[in-house]
Enzyme design. Structure first.
Site, PDB file in Angstrom:
ATOM      1  N   GLU A 172     -16.754  -8.774  10.777  1.00 10.52           N
ATOM      2  CA  GLU A 172     -16.177  -8.814  11.919  1.00 10.52           C
ATOM      3  C   GLU A 172     -16.238  -7.553  12.896  1.00 10.52           C
ATOM      4  OE1 GLU A 172     -11.847  -9.156  12.365  1.00 10.52           O
ATOM      5  OE2 GLU A 172     -11.881  -8.723  14.605  1.00 10.52           O
TER       6      GLU A 172
ATOM      7  N   CYS B 125       0.069  23.129  19.181  1.00  8.62           N
ATOM      8  CA  CYS B 125      -0.222  21.919  20.038  1.00  8.62           C
ATOM      9  C   CYS B 125       0.923  20.942  19.676  1.00  8.62           C
ATOM     10  CB  CYS B 125      -1.551  21.465  20.243  1.00  8.62           C
ATOM     11  SG  CYS B 125      -2.969  22.656  19.633  1.00  8.62           S
TER      12      CYS B 125
ATOM     13  N   ASP C 247      -6.947   6.807   7.449  1.00  8.50           N
ATOM     14  CA  ASP C 247      -6.699   7.137   8.885  1.00  8.50           C
ATOM     15  C   ASP C 247      -5.472   8.543   8.754  1.00  8.50           C
ATOM     16  OD1 ASP C 247      -6.343   7.644  11.643  1.00  8.50           O
ATOM     17  OD2 ASP C 247      -5.711   5.723  12.014  1.00  8.50           O
TER      18      ASP C 247
ATOM     19  N   ASP D  29      -4.066  11.292  11.504  1.00  9.31           N
ATOM     20  CA  ASP D  29      -3.848  11.382  12.953  1.00  9.31           C
ATOM     21  C   ASP D  29      -2.717  12.555  13.145  1.00  9.31           C
ATOM     22  OD1 ASP D  29      -4.011   9.397  15.438  1.00  9.31           O
ATOM     23  OD2 ASP D  29      -2.914  11.272  15.479  1.00  9.31           O
TER      24      ASP D  29
ATOM     25  N   ASP E  74      -1.708   7.335   7.551  1.00 11.55           N
ATOM     26  CA  ASP E  74      -1.214   6.097   8.146  1.00 11.55           C
ATOM     27  C   ASP E  74      -1.446   5.166   7.259  1.00 11.55           C
ATOM     28  OD1 ASP E  74      -0.580   3.864   9.455  1.00 11.55           O
ATOM     29  OD2 ASP E  74      -1.701   4.468  11.366  1.00 11.55           O
TER      30      ASP E  74
END
Lengths: 458, 527
Positions: free
Chosen positions: A77, A158, A145, A147, A349
């Site tokens: 996919e 930041c 993942d 992040d 994650d």
């Protein structure tokens, strides 16, 4: 989609970071620093490594060997996010040219890669009628993942979507902790790290064994990596309950300690203000110690120590008092480790890793907000990676323009700053991967032949 | 496995000392009756385990619970039949639970748990024998291999606070085979292999068991859809299709002589002994002189279950309904269904109190289901305003409400408190609802006026309440709310006591302000 539509759609696109104009920009070749569907078309037409993505996703099933599975790539996919957030799922292609043509035609802002299904995902409805649940994911890379937004409580430079070199250290640490564990502990070899385009990294583990892991096995690996269990309300984000660290954590701690003491302490100024050091003191469950340290530091304010040293010095105080051994309550010693883990250990994650059918953005996409290419990161030199130096779409187009016309069309990418990334992708990831895929196909084919021979003679 | 209709020719398989692995269906003949009964017994065990898990029991408690359930349900008079019963019941349920994805998932999980707990009761030799039986391709790591990873093994052992014993046997196993040991960082992993100590073998075998069963369930499902369902259309299919939804709680369909109530006591009993949901329906009926169909059915069957005779029931319902619709219309339109409940009309089957099927359809199909009702009740009778939203699911109900309590008043001190109450109701194995979990959070400002010394006390205690927000009734009270269990049978428990257990938010409140004398929020909240 017509050309007008494309232009209209991107007119109001927001751009987070505008790069300062540099010398090159003022030249004739300058391309306005905007993310723009027209540029993207050029990028997909001239630079995007379609063939490499196809080769990667085919895993050696390219029809050249009698043992390979020709339907393999066609059952994968892809999903495209078009302009205006139109989301096309379950796209599938049975050849390299079909993939390439579709990408060029649809010009997706984002390409996601999903699992390989038992049947062609585009024809899933036809199979659904048979009712027997034949449409099911069968293979998918093990992905991670990470992040930066998950680190907002431990970075002061930041917040949110922004990153700078100071906090990027946290991503470097993540790679340095996860990558060796994937290789040494789990025995995986074909690992691709990719910059996510804005504020994080993705990791693709592509070994055959990794692609065939069940959801339960994926979860177990994700859990193996999970140390951080807190939420914004709990004081302790990391709780190392056991008396000694598991060898994986022990090994990771060495990395964490090095970066924490050598980099994060002063770059993030972890102890510089009362608010910041209070956050660390909260993690020490002993009143007498915290008040002692607090007293010391409040006095300290008056004496003038250079700002650089204040973080390092205060951390030394913490370590000294916690590790001094005279502390009666057990477990205070491990507070030091807990603090280091809280401020530097990778935060994954989890959901992305746990499920086979989770989609993840393809490498070499352009992040629509930053215009940066999702380039591979070399885990062996990840500390050299600078997210703010990653080529942007407009920079690449400038480079093409500068090259002028007439040269060999195929190698256009090589003259741009993307060339380095594509070469790295091929030499350190794709070629070794395909080599072992071929071997595997060969071996299983031979085994099958052997099997059918013996069953024939019998 | 063959199922024979009447005659039984027991074929004894060799009684194996260890646990059966259910690798293939035994060549047994089973009486149709046993086919169903054995399966029900096993189902009781599995549902008991599911119940225990949903109550968050710890693994040691679960181990003992499983042992207890097994001993209570899986006995057989004939000792040699015990193993057969085990095997037969497993294969019957495998068929029953192979039919949908959800059923398979549940069965797989519960059977694996059961297997694991039973395995834990085995001696190490037996565990090892089982491992051999599975023919696991794992080999014991050689001394040379162990030497090379010794440091890691030692660190893992230390991370549990144990020294590494010198003579421990380690199996070298692909890490994929022991996901739970990997997830818990309980093994040393190197180059894709986990080093599993002898005492961790249970996990290894259980994983193997699970994967075998998982595959077998798919195959069984195929077999079921392709042949069995059609072939056994008149014999096994109905049993198989009904089993997974069968109600295993106490049987209320048989009237009991000791539990008979008459109309004149009914108000008294409703107040003291009805479960909350029924009491609510009852009071609603008394108030509005009307109930919708589902409510009539539910309360009607309940009243029948607790021993109200048909004649009394007719009189009872008529007395209420005729006030609203007139007695003539009652006779025409409503009396039928009451007689129907008692099996005097229609198919003439005597309906029993809320079998699982009935409940699911009727309660959850209605707009106001029990969870919400209980809550609304508070709001109506007391100075509590509630916003109710429900997150209804099949077997669980979540109720979330925002309650503002503004009626606490004592010696001129008034207090107002906004609470976020969340509770979860679950249906226990006996088919009854109970509040199994609840949480109280203070969301709004506390308004206390005017200032008085006593306020301090109230203030302090009411904040101390919500600070430990999670209340789990099941830890102190492992069974579902007793108020729901006893349906007017002889063992009538005073509702006040049992409800205070079931309604933690109320209890918290009680705690908080019982020190302000004269105010008992328990009564305030209508308990």
């Amino acid at each position: 989609m017509t050309k007008e539509e494309i232009e209209n759609g991107t007119a109001d696109m927001e751009i987070d970071q505008r790069e300062p104009l540099n010398g090159e920009r003022s030249e004739l070749n300058a391309v306005p620093d905007d993310f723009n569907a027209n540029y993207l078309k050029v990028y997909y037409g001239k630079l995007f490594p379609h063939a490499d993505i196809f080769k990667w996703m085919s895993y050696g099933n390219d029809g050249k060997h009698p043992g390979c599975d020709e339907s393999y790539f066609g059952r994968r996919e892809f999903s495209f996010t078009l302009d205006n957030d139109i989301y096309l799922r379950f796209q599938s292609f049975n050849s390299a040219s079909k993939l390439e043509n579709s990408i060029k035609e649809k010009c997706p802002f984002k390409i996601d890669i999903g699992p390989v299904y038992s049947v062609d995902p585009a024809k899933r409805h036809a199979y659904a009628q048979s009712g027997n649940n034949v449409f099911t994911p069968v293979e998918k890379e093990l992905v991670f993942d990470i992040d930066m937004t998950d680190y907002d409580d431990v970075r002061y430079c930041c917040s949110g979507a922004d990153v700078c070199l100071k906090c990027w250290t946290l991503m470097t640490i993540a790679i340095k902790v996860i990558d060796p564990a994937l290789r040494d502990d789990f025995g995986f070899n074909h690992i691709l790290w990719v910059y996510s385009g804005r504020r994080g990294v993705h990791c693709w583990v592509c070994d055959a064994k990794a692609r065939r892991l069940t959801n339960e096995q994926r979860s177990s690996i994700a859990e193996y990596f999970r140390v951080y269990k807190g939420n914004e309300n709990s004081q302790k984000k990391v709780s190392l309950t056991s008396s000694a660290l598991h060898p994986f954590l022990l090994r990771s701690y060495k990395v964490l300690e090095e970066f924490f003491e050598g980099n994060l302490l002063s770059n993030q100024s972890l102890f510089s203000t009362e608010e910041r050091y209070e956050k660390i003191l909260e993690m020490i469950p002993d009143e007498s110690i915290t008040s002692e340290l607090r007293g010391k530091w409040q006095d300290n304010k008056k004496s003038s120590i250079s700002k650089e040293n204040i973080n390092v010095d205060r951390w030394k105080h913490v370590k000294k008092i916690l590790k001094s051994g005279k502390q009666k309550p057990q477990g205070l010693g491990k507070c030091v480790e807990e603090i280091v883990f809280s401020f530097s250990y990778p935060r994954l994650d989890m959901e992305v890793s746990k499920h086979m059918n989770h989609l993840l953005k393809a490498p070499f996409c352009i992040h629509p907000k930053t215009g940066r290419v999702c380039v591979p990161i070399d885990p062996n030199h990840c500390e050299e990676f600078d997210p703010t130096a990653v080529p942007t779409l407009s920079k690449l187009l400038e480079e093409i323009n500068m090259g002028g016309l007439g040269t060999d069309d195929d190698a256009e990418w090589d003259r741009t700053s993307l060339g380095k990334s594509i070469r790295f992708f091929r030499s350190s990831f794709l070629q070794p991967l395909l080599k072992s895929c071929k071997e595997e196909i060969e071996n299983s084919y031979n085994a099958k032949l052997q099997h059918s021979k013996t069953s024939l003679t019998w | 496995m063959e199922i024979i209709g009447s005659q039984r020719k027991p074929v004894h398989i060799d009684v194996v000392p260890t646990l059966p692995l259910y690798r293939s269906a035994p060549p047994l003949e089973v009486r149709l009756e046993d086919f169903e009964l054995y399966a029900m017994d096993r189902l009781r065990v599995l549902k008991g385990i599911a119940d225990g898990l949903s109550r968050g029991k710890k693994s040691e408690e679960m181990k003992n619970l499983a042992d207890h359930l097994w001993k209570a349900n899986m006995r057989h008079l004939d000792a040699s039949e015990v193993v057969n019963k085990d095997i037969i019941s497993h294969f019957v349920l495998r068929l029953v639970y192979s039919r949908t994805e959800d059923l398979r998932k549940w069965f797989l999980s519960m059977e694996t748990n059961l297997f694991r707990y039973r395995l834990l009761f085995q001696r190490p030799e037996a565990q090892r024998a089982l491992m051999a039986e599975f023919d696991l391709p794992y080999r014991v790591a050689s001394n040379a291999e162990l030497e090379s990873v010794k440091e890691g093994l030692k660190q893992v052992a230390q991370s549990f606070g144990q020294p590494l014993a010198a003579d421990v046997i380690f199996y070298k196993v692909p890490f994929e085979e022991v996901p739970e040991l990997v997830a818990g960082r309980r093994v040393f992993i190197h180059k894709g292999y986990a080093y599993v100590a002898m005492n961790q073998v249970v996990s290894l075998v259980a994983t193997q068991f699970r994967s075998h069963l998982s595959k077998a369930l798919i195959l069984t499902n195929r077999k079921w859809t392709s042949t069995i369902r059609e072939q056994e259309k008149d014999r096994l299919t109905p049993i198989v299709e009904a089993l997974c939804s069968s109600y295993l709680g106490p049987d209320y369909s048989q009237p009991r002589e000791f539990a008979e109530i008459s109309i004149k006591d009914i108000d008294q009993i409703a107040k003291s002994s009805f479960p909350l949901c029924m009491r609510h329906l009852f009071e609603k009926l008394r108030e509005d002189h009307h109930l919708k169909h589902g409510g009539r059915m539910q309360l009607g069957l309940f009243l029948k279950g607790v021993g109200l005779k048909l004649e009394d029931a007719l009189a009872f319902w008529k007395a209420e309904f005729s006030q609203r619709v007139g007695s003539e219309r009652f006779d025409k339109e409503y009396a039928y269904s009451i007689r129907h409940n008692y099996g005097r009309e229609g198919k003439r089957t005597s309906l029993s109190v809320s079998s699982r099927e009935n409940r699911e359809g009727s309660i959850l199909g209605q707009r106001d289901h029990p969870g919400a009702k209980i809550v609304l009740e508070f709001s109506r009778n007391n100075n509590v305003t509630c916003k109710v939203s429900t997150l209804g699911q099949r077997e669980q109900l979540g109720v979330k409400m925002l309650a503002t309590i503004n009626g606490i008043e004592n010696e001129g001190v008034k207090a107002k408190l906004t609470l976020d109450l969340i509770m979860r109701l679950e249906r226990g194995i006996d088919g009854n609802w109970a509040i199994v979990w609840s949480e109280v959070k203070e969301v709004g400002p506390k308004v206390v006026q005017p200032q008085k010394p006593t306020i301090q006390k109230f203030h302090k205690s009411s904040t101390s309440g919500p600070s430990g927000p999670v209340w789990r009734p099941c830890q102190s009270q492992p069974l579902p709310n007793p108020a729901h269990r006893q349906r007017g049978s002889s063992e009538i428990v005073a509702l006040g006591v049992s409800e205070s257990r079931a309604l933690p938010p109320v209890e918290r409140q009680g705690d908080a302000s019982s020190r302000v004398d004269g105010v008992t929020p328990m009564s305030m909240l209508g308990v």
